[in-house]
Scaffold this active site. Structure first.
Site: not given
Length: 279
Positions: A33, A52, A100, A102, A146, A178, A202
């Protein structure tokens, strides 16, 4: 102000956004995101956010179904349709919907969703400052991506709130990294110090802007890890982020930071940052 989403390569209402229960973002947090800030209807530091996003996508081996130019055009149109002047654009891309399992699914199409919302500048917090507490950093070792895996951040933020603070300062065995939702900087003897932009934090867009502004103003900058003891003895502490801009921390673990008021270096950087904003 309208409630408009970009989903399925169309601009639709919230009610038209239908997420499959097999979406890997729902199952695994398998996605990326980005949060873009806009002022006066104009996106801020777009190129840095795009860089990024592409860094995260490469790390996750996630194929982005658009070019930088195409994405920028879509987000600008989303801001225009929202009718908001100042606010955020939230963009999310998951690996897609599949049964579903992995391993990466074959043939799954990435699911893209974005929306713009009106968000005022945090002027009150920037003026008076916030309270913070130290919390152990239990996140994974690729915090430079992110991703949607934010549960450790959520837990840290809630612990801060439960302890009567506004933000959690994260540390790994006493080394400060952070915050739960922002980058952290301290000022000691006139020097701005912050953790280096490696895999433990980040790589904040606002962080980079503030460091650039500090260097341009000939404020000494040191990108080097520091300890909780050094944090506690700082003259000033402030956080940086897309939504918090440059916000002072005036109390840490219930103790005043410096004079207990925003310090002169923080104030100077706030003013310099404000001067970069679109008007």
């Amino acid at each position: 102000m309208s409630n408009v989403y970009w989903y399925g390569n169309r601009y639709v209402s919230q009610e038209e956004v239908l997420i499959s229960p097999e979406d890997r973002g729902y199952y695994f947090g398998d996605g990326a995101y980005e949060v873009f800030r806009f002022y006066s209807g104009r996106l801020y530091e777009t190129d840095a956010h795009l860089k990024r996003l592409w860094h995260t996508a490469a790390g996750l081996r996630l194929t982005l179904p658009f070019t930088e130019a195409e994405l920028t055009s879509r987000l600008e149109e989303l801001v225009r349709r929202s009718g908001a002047a100042d606010g955020n654009v939230y963009l999310q891309i998951t690996r897609g919907a599949a049964p579903r399992a992995h391993p990466f699914p074959k043939g799954a199409e990435p699911v893209v969703m974005a929306y713009a919302s009106s968000v005022d500048r945090p002027l009150a917090a920037m003026e008076t400052g916030i309270r913070a507490v130290a919390v152990e950093d239990i996140r994974w070792l690729r915090c430079d991506y992110k991703t949607l895996n934010l549960l450790p951040n959520v837990m840290a933020k809630q612990e801060a709130l439960d302890r009567g603070a506004d933000e959690a300062v994260l540390h790994r065995d006493g080394t400060v990294t952070e915050c739960s939702a922002s980058n952290l900087m301290i000022v000691k003897d006139g020097t701005v110090r912050t953790h280096p932009a490696n895999r433990f934090i980040l790589h904040g867009v606002t962080r980079a802007v503030v460091l650039r502004l500090a260097r341009a103003a000939e404020i000494p900058v040191l990108e080097q890890p520091f300890t909780l003891d050094e944090l506690a003895s700082a003259d000033e502490i402030f956080i940086t982020g897309t939504t918090v801009e440059v916000t002072p921390v005036v109390a840490l673990n219930g103790q005043a930071v410096g004079s207990g008021k925003p310090g002169p270096v923080t104030r100077r950087l706030q003013q310099q940052f404000a001067a970069t904003l679109p008007s």
